[in-house]
Write a protein that holds these residues in place. Structure first.
Motif, PDB file in Angstrom:
ATOM      1  N   GLN A   1      27.186  47.535   4.321  1.00 54.95           N
ATOM      2  CA  GLN A   1      26.039  48.423   4.195  1.00 54.95           C
ATOM      3  C   GLN A   1      26.374  49.555   3.225  1.00 54.95           C
ATOM      4  O   GLN A   1      27.519  49.998   3.134  1.00 54.95           O
ATOM      5  CB  GLN A   1      25.686  49.021   5.557  1.00 54.95           C
ATOM      6  N   GLY A   2      25.358  50.021   2.505  1.00 57.05           N
ATOM      7  CA  GLY A   2      25.631  51.101   1.572  1.00 57.05           C
ATOM      8  C   GLY A   2      24.363  51.717   1.017  1.00 57.05           C
ATOM      9  O   GLY A   2      23.257  51.187   1.173  1.00 57.05           O
ATOM     10  N   LEU A   3      24.532  52.864   0.372  1.00 50.49           N
ATOM     11  CA  LEU A   3      23.430  53.576  -0.253  1.00 50.49           C
ATOM     12  C   LEU A   3      23.747  53.847  -1.717  1.00 50.49           C
ATOM     13  O   LEU A   3      24.908  54.053  -2.092  1.00 50.49           O
ATOM     14  CB  LEU A   3      23.180  54.917   0.440  1.00 50.49           C
ATOM     15  N   VAL A   4      22.686  53.853  -2.513  1.00 50.17           N
ATOM     16  CA  VAL A   4      22.778  54.312  -3.895  1.00 50.17           C
ATOM     17  C   VAL A   4      22.135  55.696  -3.931  1.00 50.17           C
ATOM     18  O   VAL A   4      21.005  55.868  -3.476  1.00 50.17           O
ATOM     19  CB  VAL A   4      22.053  53.353  -4.860  1.00 50.17           C
ATOM     20  N   MET A   5      22.880  56.670  -4.462  1.00 52.57           N
ATOM     21  CA  MET A   5      22.420  58.054  -4.408  1.00 52.57           C
ATOM     22  C   MET A   5      22.523  58.725  -5.773  1.00 52.57           C
ATOM     23  O   MET A   5      23.224  58.245  -6.675  1.00 52.57           O
ATOM     24  CB  MET A   5      23.249  58.836  -3.381  1.00 52.57           C
TER      25      MET A   5
END
Length: 437
Positions: A280-284
């Motif tokens: 799981q991950g986010l692009v910020m």
């Protein structure tokens, strides 16, 4: 890190801190040779399941770390250590916590990621208790005796089995940083916000250098490649699966998304999809390198207080800009039904002008957006965290603050930190007062 060979050869005589990780299954008797000076003992990352009954012979021992070992019970011998104030037994297999294991001067207890179902009444009979880390256990309740711990400032009870927050917890006069995500009591995150977040395919991201690593994940600089659009520099955070001292990294991710847009938040571009290992991950948003942390993490000595550089000073204009920004973003989060849980200087990024961003949602929790007594109490617990931050800023203003404005800010700081939780102002009032200056 020290070695067992050094210890046995007597080469460590006179040291105040010992760090030893060599797969130990037994407590090395030679540690007692250091009794005249040893204050911090770190035996994390071994295979220990017991400690000697005469551990109290280490008369100067103040701090003991035994995380990532094989303990199934918190050793009762700890309670006989008269100088011991901090105990860390994270990520063992502990299911029993005897009251006799709690030393009289206990200030900081870490039992994260164990199998604890019950805590002893004696925990509430430790008047110096200030930090209590219990995330990732099996607790269905907390001992009511904790209501007597009037110095307790930080408690982590995320990822347990609590069906409600006890009312006495929300009235503790010093409670400032509370994390309870991942319990049955928690209001669920807004599903619409989570579902509405853009998915960014992993193949569209090209990872570059690592920017940092925390307990919950790794942040890297990356390039986002989109058809028909210029490549965009971004930050990518890939979450770890392990339980942190604050709670589950996936709860942190949900809070980041649900928080939405605000000038003092790091913008989320989307969630990572189709990662080859299912991570799981986010692009910020990529933060400009001119931003830096306002403060450093608390130390063993400061316990629940951030550590500021000796030369950290601000003009009144910059300090007020920071205070207004953080009060505004806290108000925004509360309106979304989120408490940050870790509102601290070390989680604030700022530049020389006082532009600031509140980060690290690892301790964030969800609450009802309706206005009731529990919601008011949860929000005003966080107001105390802002009050502490405001006091730290006031201590470091070196120019531009009139006596009149200082008096107004000091009064606001006192009201934010007063012991009667519901008598504190909400963030809407705090924002109004700061803007009026």
């Amino acid at each position: 890190m020290h070695t067992l060979a050094q210890l046995r050869a007597g080469e460590l005589s006179g040291i105040t801190r010992l760090d030893l990780a060599e797969g130990l299954t037994e407590f090395p008797a030679q540690i007692f040779d250091l009794a005249d000076t040893l204050e911090v003992l770190n035996l994390s990352g071994n295979a220990l399941s017991s400690l000697p009954d005469d551990l109290h012979r280490l008369t100067r021992l103040r701090v003991l770390f035994c995380s990532d070992n094989d303990f199934t019970e918190l050793p009762a011998c700890l309670g006989q250590c008269q100088a011991l104030t901090m105990i860390g037994f994270k990520a063992n297999r502990i299911s029993e916590v005897p009251g006799a294991a709690l030393p009289p001067l206990l200030r900081w207890l870490i039992l994260t990621d164990n199998r604890i179902e019950n805590l002893p009444t004696e925990l509430g009979e430790r008047p110096y208790l200030q930090k209590l880390m219990l995330a990732g256990n099996r607790l269905q309740s907390l001992p009511p005796s904790l209501s007597h711990c009037h110095r307790l400032e930080l408690i982590r009870i995320a990822a347990n089995r609590l069906s409600e927050l006890p009312q006495w917890l929300l009235t503790l006069p010093s409670l400032t940083w509370l994390a309870y995500a991942g319990n049955p009591l928690e209001t669920e995150a807004d599903a619409a916000a989570l579902e509405g977040t853009a998915h960014i395919d992993w193949s569209a991201l090209r990872l570059e250098q690592r920017l940092g690593e925390g307990a919950s994940g790794v942040i890297s600089r990356a390039t986002w490649q989109r058809n028909g659009q210029p490549d965009t520099p971004v930050a990518v955070k890939l979450y770890k699966g392990e339980m942190t001292s604050d709670g589950s990294p996936l709860h942190e991710m949900n809070a980041c998304i649900t928080a939405g847009l605000h000038p003092n938040l790091i913008r989320v571009e989307g969630r990572i999809g189709d990662h080859p290992e299912g991570q799981q991950g986010l692009v910020m948003q990529l933060i400009d390198p001119s931003y830096r942390n306002l403060a450093a993490l608390p130390s063993l000595a400061s316990c629940s207080r951030d550590v500021y550089a000796d030369d950290c000073r601000f003009s009144a204009e910059v300090a007020l800009r920071i205070a207004r920004g953080i009060a505004s973003v806290a108000e925004h989060l509360h309106q979304q039904g989120i408490t940050h849980g870790d509102l601290y200087g070390h989680n604030i990024l700022l530049n020389d002008q006082g532009d600031c961003l509140l980060g690290d949602f690892g301790a964030a929790s969800f609450h009802a957006t309706t206005d009731n007594l529990e919601t008011q109490a949860l929000q005003r617990i966080e107001v105390r965290a802002f009050g502490i931050l405001l006091g730290e800023l006031l201590e470091r203003i070196d120019s531009g603050l009139s006596d009149e404005r200082r008096k107004v800010l000091e009064d606001l700081q006192r009201r934010c930190c007063q012991p009667q939780v519901l008598a504190r102002p909400g963030f809407s009032e705090v924002v109004r007062e700061l803007r009026s200056l």
